[in-house]
Design a protein around this motif. Structure first.
Motif, PDB file in Angstrom:
ATOM      1  N   MET A 256       0.855  -1.186   0.000  1.00  0.00           N
ATOM      2  CA  MET A 256       0.000   0.000   0.000  1.00  0.00           C
ATOM      3  C   MET A 256       0.888   1.232   0.000  1.00  0.00           C
ATOM      4  SD  MET A 256      -3.097  -0.826   2.546  1.00  0.00           S
ATOM      5  CE  MET A 256      -4.521  -0.645   1.523  1.00  0.00           C
ATOM      6  N   THR A 257       0.555   2.168  -0.879  1.00  0.00           N
ATOM      7  CA  THR A 257       1.300   3.411  -0.969  1.00  0.00           C
ATOM      8  C   THR A 257       0.335   4.564  -0.736  1.00  0.00           C
ATOM      9  OG1 THR A 257       2.773   2.401  -2.587  1.00  0.00           O
ATOM     10  CG2 THR A 257       2.846   4.789  -2.405  1.00  0.00           C
ATOM     11  N   VAL A 258       0.735   5.481   0.113  1.00  0.00           N
ATOM     12  CA  VAL A 258      -0.067   6.672   0.380  1.00  0.00           C
ATOM     13  C   VAL A 258       0.709   7.868  -0.157  1.00  0.00           C
ATOM     14  CG1 VAL A 258      -1.126   8.128   2.144  1.00  0.00           C
ATOM     15  CG2 VAL A 258      -1.095   5.635   2.435  1.00  0.00           C
ATOM     16  N   TYR A 259       0.062   8.616  -1.044  1.00  0.00           N
ATOM     17  CA  TYR A 259       0.663   9.808  -1.651  1.00  0.00           C
ATOM     18  C   TYR A 259       0.081  11.034  -0.974  1.00  0.00           C
ATOM     19  CZ  TYR A 259       2.129   6.618  -5.307  1.00  0.00           C
ATOM     20  OH  TYR A 259       2.722   5.581  -5.997  1.00  0.00           O
TER      21      TYR A 259
ATOM     22  N   MET B  73      -1.603   7.854   6.715  1.00  0.00           N
ATOM     23  CA  MET B  73      -0.961   6.578   6.448  1.00  0.00           C
ATOM     24  C   MET B  73      -0.715   5.813   7.750  1.00  0.00           C
ATOM     25  SD  MET B  73       2.723   5.464   4.909  1.00  0.00           S
ATOM     26  CE  MET B  73       3.443   5.628   6.526  1.00  0.00           C
ATOM     27  N   GLU B  74      -0.246   6.499   8.773  1.00  0.00           N
ATOM     28  CA  GLU B  74       0.014   5.845  10.055  1.00  0.00           C
ATOM     29  C   GLU B  74      -1.273   5.308  10.664  1.00  0.00           C
ATOM     30  OE1 GLU B  74       2.022   8.995  12.113  1.00  0.00           O
ATOM     31  OE2 GLU B  74       3.907   8.652  11.030  1.00  0.00           O
ATOM     32  N   TRP B  75      -2.357   6.058  10.551  1.00  0.00           N
ATOM     33  CA  TRP B  75      -3.659   5.630  11.050  1.00  0.00           C
ATOM     34  C   TRP B  75      -4.147   4.408  10.270  1.00  0.00           C
ATOM     35  CZ3 TRP B  75      -8.247   6.523   8.038  1.00  0.00           C
ATOM     36  CH2 TRP B  75      -9.435   6.144   8.674  1.00  0.00           C
ATOM     37  N   LEU B  76      -4.034   4.468   8.936  1.00  0.00           N
ATOM     38  CA  LEU B  76      -4.449   3.334   8.109  1.00  0.00           C
ATOM     39  C   LEU B  76      -3.628   2.089   8.432  1.00  0.00           C
ATOM     40  CD1 LEU B  76      -4.908   4.990   4.602  1.00  0.00           C
ATOM     41  CD2 LEU B  76      -6.699   4.021   6.053  1.00  0.00           C
ATOM     42  N   GLU B  77      -2.327   2.256   8.567  1.00  0.00           N
ATOM     43  CA  GLU B  77      -1.455   1.122   8.867  1.00  0.00           C
ATOM     44  C   GLU B  77      -1.880   0.447  10.175  1.00  0.00           C
ATOM     45  OE1 GLU B  77       3.286   0.036   9.151  1.00  0.00           O
ATOM     46  OE2 GLU B  77       2.690   2.127   9.017  1.00  0.00           O
ATOM     47  N   ALA B  78      -2.142   1.242  11.200  1.00  0.00           N
ATOM     48  CA  ALA B  78      -2.553   0.685  12.489  1.00  0.00           C
ATOM     49  C   ALA B  78      -3.889  -0.043  12.382  1.00  0.00           C
ATOM     50  CB  ALA B  78      -2.622   1.796  13.537  1.00  0.00           C
ATOM     51  N   ALA B  79      -4.859   0.583  11.738  1.00  0.00           N
ATOM     52  CA  ALA B  79      -6.194  -0.016  11.634  1.00  0.00           C
ATOM     53  C   ALA B  79      -6.194  -1.273  10.770  1.00  0.00           C
ATOM     54  CB  ALA B  79      -7.172   1.023  11.060  1.00  0.00           C
ATOM     55  N   ILE B  80      -5.519  -1.222   9.640  1.00  0.00           N
ATOM     56  CA  ILE B  80      -5.527  -2.347   8.698  1.00  0.00           C
ATOM     57  C   ILE B  80      -4.757  -3.539   9.249  1.00  0.00           C
ATOM     58  CG2 ILE B  80      -4.694  -3.088   6.434  1.00  0.00           C
ATOM     59  CD1 ILE B  80      -5.437  -0.200   5.467  1.00  0.00           C
TER      60      ILE B  80
ATOM     61  N   GLU C 224      -3.325 -11.587   9.535  1.00  0.00           N
ATOM     62  CA  GLU C 224      -2.851 -12.714   8.723  1.00  0.00           C
ATOM     63  C   GLU C 224      -2.237 -12.277   7.389  1.00  0.00           C
ATOM     64  OE1 GLU C 224      -7.021 -11.936   7.190  1.00  0.00           O
ATOM     65  OE2 GLU C 224      -5.969 -11.725   9.090  1.00  0.00           O
ATOM     66  N   ILE C 225      -2.406 -11.017   7.022  1.00  0.00           N
ATOM     67  CA  ILE C 225      -1.871 -10.513   5.755  1.00  0.00           C
ATOM     68  C   ILE C 225      -0.628  -9.685   6.048  1.00  0.00           C
ATOM     69  CG2 ILE C 225      -2.307  -9.065   3.732  1.00  0.00           C
ATOM     70  CD1 ILE C 225      -5.276  -9.658   4.054  1.00  0.00           C
ATOM     71  N   GLU C 226       0.400  -9.907   5.263  1.00  0.00           N
ATOM     72  CA  GLU C 226       1.620  -9.110   5.403  1.00  0.00           C
ATOM     73  C   GLU C 226       1.469  -7.853   4.547  1.00  0.00           C
ATOM     74  OE1 GLU C 226       6.346  -9.469   4.433  1.00  0.00           O
ATOM     75  OE2 GLU C 226       5.283 -11.279   5.052  1.00  0.00           O
ATOM     76  N   PHE C 227       1.488  -6.706   5.207  1.00  0.00           N
ATOM     77  CA  PHE C 227       1.342  -5.427   4.523  1.00  0.00           C
ATOM     78  C   PHE C 227       2.670  -4.684   4.503  1.00  0.00           C
ATOM     79  CE2 PHE C 227      -2.997  -6.204   5.920  1.00  0.00           C
ATOM     80  CZ  PHE C 227      -3.740  -5.826   4.813  1.00  0.00           C
ATOM     81  N   SER C 228       2.850  -3.926   3.450  1.00  0.00           N
ATOM     82  CA  SER C 228       3.985  -3.016   3.343  1.00  0.00           C
ATOM     83  C   SER C 228       3.396  -1.643   3.036  1.00  0.00           C
ATOM     84  CB  SER C 228       4.909  -3.469   2.212  1.00  0.00           C
ATOM     85  OG  SER C 228       5.833  -2.467   1.912  1.00  0.00           O
ATOM     86  N   PHE C 229       3.652  -0.668   3.898  1.00  0.00           N
ATOM     87  CA  PHE C 229       3.132   0.684   3.709  1.00  0.00           C
ATOM     88  C   PHE C 229       4.272   1.623   3.333  1.00  0.00           C
ATOM     89  CE2 PHE C 229      -0.102  -1.311   6.190  1.00  0.00           C
ATOM     90  CZ  PHE C 229      -1.281  -0.699   5.815  1.00  0.00           C
TER      91      PHE C 229
END
Length: 106
Positions: A3-6, A25-32, A38-43
């Motif tokens: 996930m990329t936040v511009y 982005m920090e809020w989305l990362e925490a919530a998601i 179970e999903i590996e996310f990269s922000f």
């Protein structure tokens, strides 16, 4: 899932009462990551005024500057999933679609 936040350090005129793109982005990362452990996310955060050299970062930074998108712009796996004031419900729906498609491929 990538996930990329511009966004930009300077808030847009209609975003005065909203968090900055980086805070979003920090809020989305925490919530998601809390909802989908179970999903590996990269922000990744990309400043539209200094997008670097990656073609997709330059493309979206220019598109935002050309008023094609509002920021913060959230792109997941190459698809725009939110812009402006992102809504978690809509982002969760897109993650569920991605997750379902991924499971079908396995």
């Amino acid at each position: 899932m990538n996930m990329t936040v511009y966004g930009a350090e300077e808030k847009c005129a209609s975003c005065i009462h909203l968090p900055s793109a980086r805070e979003t982005m920090e809020w989305l990362e925490a919530a998601i990551t809390r909802k989908y452990p179970e999903i590996e996310f990269s922000f990744t955060y990309v400043d539209i005024d200094e997008p670097g050299t990656k073609e997709d970062h330059i493309y979206y930074a220019n598109a935002i500057k050309d008023d094609e998108y509002f920021y913060p712009l959230v792109v997941a796996e190459g698809d725009v999933i939110a812009e402006g004031n992102p809504r978690l419900k809509e982002i969760y729906e897109r993650i569920e679609q991605w997750k379902s498609n991924r499971e079908e491929q396995l």
